[in-house]
Design an enzyme around this catalytic site. Structure first.
Site, PDB file in Angstrom:
ATOM      1  N   HIS A   1       1.985  -8.979  31.807  1.00 49.80           N
ATOM      2  CA  HIS A   1       1.601  -9.568  33.065  1.00 49.80           C
ATOM      3  C   HIS A   1       1.483 -11.112  33.001  1.00 49.80           C
ATOM      4  CE1 HIS A   1       0.298  -5.600  33.191  1.00 49.80           C
ATOM      5  NE2 HIS A   1       0.735  -5.291  34.521  1.00 49.80           N
TER       6      HIS A   1
ATOM      7  N   HIS B   1      -6.141 -13.474  33.422  1.00 52.57           N
ATOM      8  CA  HIS B   1      -6.148 -13.571  35.148  1.00 52.57           C
ATOM      9  C   HIS B   1      -6.951 -14.100  35.706  1.00 52.57           C
ATOM     10  CE1 HIS B   1      -2.560 -10.882  35.044  1.00 52.57           C
ATOM     11  NE2 HIS B   1      -3.291  -9.901  34.331  1.00 52.57           N
TER      12      HIS B   1
ATOM     13  N   ASP C   1       1.547 -11.550  27.117  1.00 53.27           N
ATOM     14  CA  ASP C   1       1.189 -10.075  27.797  1.00 53.27           C
ATOM     15  C   ASP C   1       2.355  -9.826  28.822  1.00 53.27           C
ATOM     16  OD1 ASP C   1      -1.572  -8.570  28.539  1.00 53.27           O
ATOM     17  OD2 ASP C   1      -0.440  -8.903  30.302  1.00 53.27           O
TER      18      ASP C   1
ATOM     19  N   ASP D   1       0.613  -4.561  25.952  1.00 58.07           N
ATOM     20  CA  ASP D   1       1.129  -3.834  27.076  1.00 58.07           C
ATOM     21  C   ASP D   1       2.609  -4.141  27.263  1.00 58.07           C
ATOM     22  OD1 ASP D   1       0.711  -6.612  27.921  1.00 58.07           O
ATOM     23  OD2 ASP D   1      -0.420  -5.716  29.619  1.00 58.07           O
TER      24      ASP D   1
END
Length: 338
Positions: free
Chosen positions: A193, A155, A191, A280
């Protein structure tokens, strides 16, 4: 699997985050690293490659900010972790700000990514783990390597932090791989996200292909990046490939998306692969909403390895601490099967 991890990565220990208006215990804890290390066996301490590979991705002013932010927070008379409260809604222009409060908003984009006393050392150690993994593959010591990065990185943009991320380990690894003759390089982000920072860094760079499979940003963080129509611009047009998937996605759907991503990586002509691996996507992750199993993690690793490319995987998210190490071990086992 040749695995790298710096002892400094345990020192990042934020106490809380601000989520939906509430103060919560921070999900990205040192216990994540401890649980993963317990499943890894032998782990190498990375070589210190200095700031050069980090500066190949991140702006020097941003790096200087990260190095000094917590000290500036304490000097301002504050306790605990540094968290911003004012963020620009649209584009930022270069400004010379004095107060740490303004600088936190200048370089950060959320209230869930505190800068704690050990944050810089941990993020620096994670980046060195990624660079050392690339160096091992480039030297022919291994065909695959794993960087057990913590805190995660995908991110983080060239000049901003957020989403628990400070330095973009995958982007640093990709640039290091290209510099060591492994290009063209592709980044595959699996991932839950979307890796908005990785996309931003390479969005105008046609030399690095970025493929991502992630939760639909219409419903999930980071919201403002990762939509299917984002394909890159300028020299990078067509070198970004996003596949948003709905909450509740299981392996029968995910497998097809992964196949499409790998086909796109192959069509790009990549000669090396950097994988942003997040556990995740696991069905029991407390902050994510896919439904993959531990066995699916192994299937994922095997499908990626079948591409046959020199591969460096860097650790991203995964917040079911009790099951994290087992899921990572399953993914690595899949990588090793090819």
């Amino acid at each position: 699997m040749l695995t790298f991890c710096s002892p400094a990565q345990i020192t990042h220990a934020p106490t809380h985050e601000l989520v939906n208006g509430a103060r919560e215990e921070h999900a990205e804890t040192p216990a994540r690293l401890a649980n993963m290390l317990a499943q890894m066996g032998a782990v190498r301490k990375p070589t210190d490659h200095g700031l050069a590979p980090i500066h190949a991705v991140h702006d020097p002013d941003y790096i200087a900010f990260l190095q000094s932010a917590h000290d500036a927070w304490v000097a301002a008379g504050r306790d605990g972790d540094a968290i911003g409260y004012a963020f620009p809604v649209r584009g930022r222009r270069p400004l010379s700000l004095e107060r740490i409060d303004g600088k936190l908003g200048q370089y950060g984009f959320d209230t869930v990514t505190p800068i704690a006393a050990g944050t810089w050392d941990a993020a620096y150690g994670a980046a060195q783990s990624a660079v050392s993994a690339v160096a091992a593959v480039a030297a022919g010591e291994a065909h695959q390597a794993f960087a057990l990065c913590r805190p995660p990185g995908h991110h983080a943009g060239a000049d901003y932090f957020g989403g628990y991320c400070y330095l973009n380990n995958a982007a640093i690894a990709a640039r290091a791989a290209a510099a060591q003759g492994l290009g063209p390089v592709a980044v595959l982000d699996v991932d839950y996200h979307h890796g908005n920072g990785t996309q931003d860094i390479f969005y105008e760079d046609g030399a690095v292909f970025v493929a991502s499979i992630h939760a639909d940003p219409r419903t999930d963080f980071p919201y403002f990046w990762g939509h299917a129509d984002e394909r890159g611009v300028g020299a990078g047009e067509g070198a970004t490939f996003n596949q948003p998937l709905p909450r509740g996605t299981r392996w029968d759907t995910y497998e097809g998306a992964l196949g499409k991503a790998l086909e796109a990586v192959s069509a790009f002509g990549a000669r090396a692969l950097i994988v942003s691996y997040g556990a995740d996507t696991f069905a029991e992750d407390p902050i994510s909403q896919f439904a993959l199993t531990t066995d699916d993690m192994q299937r994922m690793g095997a499908q990626i390895a079948a591409l046959g490319l020199p591969t460096v995987a860097v650790m991203e998210g995964g917040y079911n601490v009790a099951e994290l190490g087992r899921n990572v071990a399953a993914f690595i086992a899949g990588l090793e099967r090819a």
